[in-house]
Design an enzyme around this catalytic site. Structure first.
Site, PDB file in Angstrom:
ATOM      1  N   HIS A 180      47.672  47.491  73.480  1.00 47.11           N
ATOM      2  CA  HIS A 180      49.028  47.654  74.003  1.00 47.11           C
ATOM      3  C   HIS A 180      49.035  48.755  75.056  1.00 47.11           C
ATOM      4  CE1 HIS A 180      49.111  50.660  70.606  1.00 47.11           C
ATOM      5  NE2 HIS A 180      49.641  51.390  71.578  1.00 47.11           N
TER       6      HIS A 180
HETATM    7  P1  TYD Z   1      49.974  49.524  65.689  1.00 43.60           P
HETATM    8  O1  TYD Z   1      50.769  49.863  66.896  1.00 43.60           O
HETATM    9  O2  TYD Z   1      49.570  48.102  65.499  1.00 43.60           O
HETATM   10  O3  TYD Z   1      48.656  50.446  65.609  1.00 43.60           O
HETATM   11  P2  TYD Z   1      47.392  50.487  66.622  1.00 43.60           P
HETATM   12  O4  TYD Z   1      47.922  50.737  67.991  1.00 43.60           O
HETATM   13  O5  TYD Z   1      46.548  51.615  66.098  1.00 43.60           O
HETATM   14  O6  TYD Z   1      46.667  49.197  66.546  1.00 43.60           O
HETATM   15  O7  TYD Z   1      50.787  50.032  64.415  1.00 43.60           O
HETATM   16  C1  TYD Z   1      50.562  49.530  63.113  1.00 43.60           C
HETATM   17  C2  TYD Z   1      51.871  49.528  62.370  1.00 43.60           C
HETATM   18  O8  TYD Z   1      52.302  50.868  62.138  1.00 43.60           O
HETATM   19  C3  TYD Z   1      52.979  48.832  63.111  1.00 43.60           C
HETATM   20  O9  TYD Z   1      53.735  48.100  62.143  1.00 43.60           O
HETATM   21  C4  TYD Z   1      53.832  49.937  63.660  1.00 43.60           C
HETATM   22  C5  TYD Z   1      53.622  51.050  62.643  1.00 43.60           C
HETATM   23  N1  TYD Z   1      53.687  52.413  63.198  1.00 43.60           N
HETATM   24  C6  TYD Z   1      54.680  53.287  62.761  1.00 43.60           C
HETATM   25  O10 TYD Z   1      55.538  52.929  61.944  1.00 43.60           O
HETATM   26  N2  TYD Z   1      54.697  54.553  63.243  1.00 43.60           N
HETATM   27  C7  TYD Z   1      53.768  55.005  64.125  1.00 43.60           C
HETATM   28  O11 TYD Z   1      53.836  56.180  64.537  1.00 43.60           O
HETATM   29  C8  TYD Z   1      52.772  54.088  64.587  1.00 43.60           C
HETATM   30  C9  TYD Z   1      51.730  54.520  65.583  1.00 43.60           C
HETATM   31  C10 TYD Z   1      52.757  52.802  64.093  1.00 43.60           C
END
Ligand code: TYD
Length: 136
Positions: free
Chosen positions: A54
């Protein structure tokens, strides 16, 4: 893919070491180039389960592998570069609008992320084609 490009911005960290070990301090307006609103960390990671994929519209962040390692890929829509995060001495400033991916986690990896914004799903661009039109 190569590394050490202008999209990979390394922060200067001062490691204070003595015979007891080492210490790195991250201070607002010194090492961290934004106001910190959130800190999170990734752990219990799998080498065949890459993460990220992302970009953010506004958020910027600093990433450090406190333990273990992974490969961080940054992409500005034109160039795509990678750097191995494999030391608490390496801190990457991920500036606004970069697509990021993390690959090849070691099972002991703990990745610290220091972010300029609280969590906001509306700030995410999770579709690469949409990112490319945003990055133009
Ligand atoms: P995600 O964005 O997929 O993580 P990465 O970029 O490491 O692959 O996030 C995983 C899940 O966690 C998603 O449901 C969103 C949630 N999340 C939060 O609730 N708070 C946060 O600060 C972050 C980074 C993610």
């Amino acid at each position: 893919m190569s590394n050490n490009s202008s999209i990979i911005k390394l922060l200067n960290l001062n490691s204070i070491s003595d015979d007891r070990g080492s210490l790195i301090s991250l201070e607002k307006s010194k090492e961290i180039p934004f106001e910190v609103k959130r800190i999170y960390y990734l752990y219990d990671l799998k080498d065949n389960k890459p993460r990220g994929f992302h970009a953010h519209k506004n958020l910027e962040q600093v990433m450090i592998a406190l333990h273990g390692s992974c490969d961080l890929i940054l992409d500005d829509g034109k160039v795509r570069k990678s750097i191995k995060l494999d030391s608490p001495n390496i801190a990457v400033h991920v500036t606004k609008g970069l697509w990021r991916e993390m690959h090849n986690f070691t099972s002991d990896a703990v990745i610290l992320v220091i972010a300029s914004e609280i969590y906001d799903e509306n700030d995410y661009i999770r579709d690469y084609k949409r990112f490319l039109s945003f990055a133009k």
